[in-house]
Structure formats: structure tokens, C-alpha cells
Scaffold this motif. Structure first.
Motif, PDB file in Angstrom:
ATOM      1  N   ARG A  56       0.815  -1.215   0.000  1.00 36.54           N
ATOM      2  CA  ARG A  56       0.000   0.000   0.000  1.00 36.54           C
ATOM      3  C   ARG A  56       0.853   1.271   0.000  1.00 36.54           C
ATOM      4  O   ARG A  56       1.997   1.280   0.447  1.00 36.54           O
ATOM      5  N   LYS A  57       0.244   2.330  -0.485  1.00 39.81           N
ATOM      6  CA  LYS A  57       0.875   3.646  -0.515  1.00 39.81           C
ATOM      7  C   LYS A  57       1.372   4.023   0.884  1.00 39.81           C
ATOM      8  O   LYS A  57       0.663   3.869   1.880  1.00 39.81           O
ATOM      9  N   GLY A  58       2.613   4.496   0.948  1.00 41.83           N
ATOM     10  CA  GLY A  58       3.201   4.915   2.213  1.00 41.83           C
ATOM     11  C   GLY A  58       3.957   3.834   2.941  1.00 41.83           C
ATOM     12  O   GLY A  58       4.693   4.117   3.899  1.00 41.83           O
ATOM     13  N   SER A  59       3.810   2.581   2.508  1.00 40.66           N
ATOM     14  CA  SER A  59       4.489   1.466   3.178  1.00 40.66           C
ATOM     15  C   SER A  59       5.978   1.440   2.825  1.00 40.66           C
ATOM     16  O   SER A  59       6.411   1.974   1.802  1.00 40.66           O
ATOM     17  N   VAL A  60       6.748   0.793   3.706  1.00 39.28           N
ATOM     18  CA  VAL A  60       8.195   0.684   3.525  1.00 39.28           C
ATOM     19  C   VAL A  60       8.582  -0.791   3.452  1.00 39.28           C
ATOM     20  O   VAL A  60       8.245  -1.581   4.337  1.00 39.28           O
ATOM     21  N   LEU A  61       9.275  -1.132   2.381  1.00 41.50           N
ATOM     22  CA  LEU A  61       9.823  -2.478   2.200  1.00 41.50           C
ATOM     23  C   LEU A  61      11.300  -2.416   2.541  1.00 41.50           C
ATOM     24  O   LEU A  61      12.057  -1.663   1.928  1.00 41.50           O
ATOM     25  N   LYS A  62      11.713  -3.243   3.517  1.00 42.24           N
ATOM     26  CA  LYS A  62      13.094  -3.203   3.984  1.00 42.24           C
ATOM     27  C   LYS A  62      13.714  -4.595   3.936  1.00 42.24           C
ATOM     28  O   LYS A  62      13.075  -5.575   4.303  1.00 42.24           O
ATOM     29  N   PHE A  63      14.960  -4.653   3.486  1.00 39.76           N
ATOM     30  CA  PHE A  63      15.717  -5.903   3.473  1.00 39.76           C
ATOM     31  C   PHE A  63      16.826  -5.820   4.518  1.00 39.76           C
ATOM     32  O   PHE A  63      17.528  -4.811   4.607  1.00 39.76           O
ATOM     33  N   LYS A  64      16.973  -6.887   5.284  1.00 44.34           N
ATOM     34  CA  LYS A  64      18.043  -6.936   6.298  1.00 44.34           C
ATOM     35  C   LYS A  64      19.236  -7.666   5.686  1.00 44.34           C
ATOM     36  O   LYS A  64      19.631  -7.371   4.573  1.00 44.34           O
TER      37      LYS A  64
END
Length: 331
Positions: free
Chosen positions: A96-104
Motif C-alpha cells: 500500500r501507498k506509504g508502506s516501507v519495504l526493507k531488506f536486512k
């Protein structure tokens, strides 16, 4: 539709299946190190399998979504999260708009792939979106992603739209994922199948035997251009002059120190070291997903066997593609 890069990670580039037809001009192929994971990621969002996607190496990339996006994450497990919650892999995901996808950091494998429905909108250079870092062409301005970059995605096609409609009714993601286990392995120790190289017979008998019987370690000198190995040194029966010849992804060269080098996606177009072997095409994605300090055992393989394995791989991919389309249109 746009995605902002909050953190670029160790090395994140745009790659597709490569830039073919220009090696005669000295322009390398590039392309995804793990083409199987890239193809599956694209299929899961309704793209053509060779569309450009992100290749994320080992750790750290963070993306913010300025619009709703349909994505798929495949390849190595770099512990992706969406707004702090574990992100599913190997299936379509609606972010969704505004979400953050992060990879460790990678807990298995070495490279993750993120495909966006509609693909990534960047110009093609010589027929490809792949980033060739040394020549600064392709991808986003010919370089790795940087903090503050904005990526634009293309228009959804009917398959993408069908997945979005289903996801809006159910949840952010499905409770199914594709079975990739017959197509790629992420084990830390791999048996890599190899054809005899053009100069195999010029190596002494002890080296020929050691190459297929002794394990080799992938050193930290491993990147998109080549993998340096450490193990039993290999030597020629006698010195000889070798003119530079064409090489390809998976060519195994042996320099004067006797330690093999496997040429990878960003390999040069020609090489002058003797070639002891050639990794079969089917095993290249497994090789690409190996982390430094992993162990490799080479196994002798015939051209006929390699061709049969490649046909089998292509049949499995076609079956998988049809299954994904069926789920999109009939679930």
C-alpha cells in the motif's frame, strides 16, 4: 506510480535477462545473476519473464512506496519486511501507498529480486535495461541505486489487475506461493555440474582428477564479474601460448596461481587463461546464490545431459507460468 529509495543497500541494480548481440563490439551481456528468480518474480506480477527488476545483493535496501504497487520478492532470503512485518516471498504481494519495504541481511542465498507489475520504467540501452556498472550504461543512469532515487513502474496488464482485485478482497498477500525447489537450491554447499573446458586435456592428470574430487571454497573475492575459488591448485602438463577466446557465463578459467575463477554475469567478452570447465546453464542460478566462504564440489557432466536438464528446466518454468496465470484468472 513510483518507489523512493530510502537506503540503497550494499549493491542494488536494475537487471533483466541481459544485453545480447553486442559482445562482438566488446559490450558484455550483464543481466540477472540468478535468471530463474528474476523470471519467477516477473511471472508472479504478470510481467513478461524478462522484464527489468531489482537485484539486491546481501543486505540493506529500503524502499518507500508512494502509490499502491503489486510486487513479488524471490531469490535469496534477505529477511524482507513491510512496515516491520515479515514480507512473504515467492508470491504476489500488494504493498500500500506509504508502506516501507526493507531488506536486512541474507540468511540464505545471496541475491533477492523484486519485480513490480508493469516493470521498471527506464530506457533500454542496446535492447536491455540491465545495468553494466563498469561502462555506466543501462538501469538507472548506468549505476547502482542511491539514496533518494525514485523508480517509476509501468501500467498493469490484465494478469496484474486480476491479482490486485483478488488481493483487495482477501488480504495483502495470498496464502500460496510457487514451488521453486526443483529449479534452484540455496544450500551453502553445492554440487555444481561442469562440462570439460576447451583446455581440459592440457591440465595434468592430477589436476584433472582433483578438479572433480576436491572441494573448493568461494572466497570473498566474488562479485558480478567473477568468483575466485580457493582449493587444490591446478596446473598444466606444459606451458603453452593461448590467444584470447570468447568466454561465457560459467566459464572456469585457471590463472597462473592455479586457483580457478568462475566468470559470472558481468564477465568480459574474451579471456586468455586456459579453460578447465564450463558450468552448465541449469546450475548458474544456484552458483549465483552462493555466499562467500561457501563450498563447491564440481561434478563431471556431458553436453547431452546438460541439454536434457535445460529442456527440463524450461518445461518446469512453462508449467509454473501457466499455473500462475490460472490462479490470477480463475481463483
Amino acid at each position: 506510480m513510483s518507489i523512493k529509495v530510502l537506503h540503497p543497500g550494499l549493491l542494488t541494480t536494475i537487471q533483466d535477462l541481459g544485453r545480447f548481440g553486442s559482445q562482438k563490439f566488446g559490450v558484455i551481456v550483464s543481466g540477472a545473476m540468478d535468471p530463474i528468480s528474476l523470471k519467477i518474480a516477473n511471472l508472479l506480477v504478470g510481467n513478461d519473464e524478462g522484464e527489468g527488476a531489482l537485484e539486491i545483493t546481501l543486505l540493506g535496501t529500503t524502499l518507500q512506496f508512494d502509490t499502491d504497487e503489486l510486487v513479488a520478492i524471490t531469490g535469496g532470503d534477505l529477511q524482507p519486511t513491510i512496515d516491520g512485518e515479515k514480507a512473504p516471498m515467492w508470491r504476489p504481494v500488494l504493498i500500500r501507498k506509504g508502506s516501507v519495504l526493507k531488506f536486512k541481511s541474507a540468511i540464505n542465498g545471496c541475491r533477492a529480486y523484486v519485480a513490480f507489475a508493469g516493470g521498471i520504467v527506464v530506457p533500454e540501452v542496446m535492447g536491455s535495461k540491465s545495468t553494466y556498472l563498469r561502462a555506466a550504461i543501462g538501469g538507472l543512469q548506468g549505476r547502482a541505486l542511491q539514496k533518494g532515487d525514485v523508480l517509476d513502474s509501468g501500467q498493469f496488464n490484465p494478469i496484474s489487475q486480476a491479482f490486485v482485485r483478488q488481493l483487495e478482497k482477501t488480504a495483502i498477500h495470498f496464502n500460496w506461493s510457487v514451488d521453486y525447489t526443483e529449479l534452484i537450491s540455496f544450500d551453502k554447499t553445492q554440487t555444481i555440474r561442469v562440462l570439460h573446458g576447451a583446455e581440459f586435456e592440457r591440465f595434468d592428470i592430477g589436476s584433472q582428477q582433483a578438479f572433480f574430487s576436491k572441494p573448493y571454497k568461494l572466497t570473498t573475492q566474488a562479485d558480478r564479474m567473477g568468483y575466485r575459488l580457493d582449493g587444490e591448485p591446478l596446473s598444466l602438463s606444459e606451458k603453452f601460448e593461448l590467444l584470447s577466446e570468447g568466454v561465457t557465463y560459467g566459464t572456469i578459467q585457471v590463472p597462473s596461481n592455479g586457483q580457478p575463477i568462475i566468470l559470472m554475469a558481468d564477465r568480459q567478452t574474451t579471456g586468455g587463461y586456459p579453460k578447465i570447465g564450463q558450468v552448465i546453464s541449469v546450475d548458474l542460478p544456484c552458483l549465483a546464490q552462493m555466499q562467500p566462504n561457501s563450498n563447491i564440489q564440481f561434478k563431471k557432466f556431458s553436453l547431452e545431459q546438460a541439454e536434457l536438464e535445460l529442456i527440463k528446466q524450461e518445461q518446469l518454468l512453462r508449467k509454473l507460468a501457466m499455473g500462475i496465470q490460472f490462479k490470477a484468472l480463475h481463483q
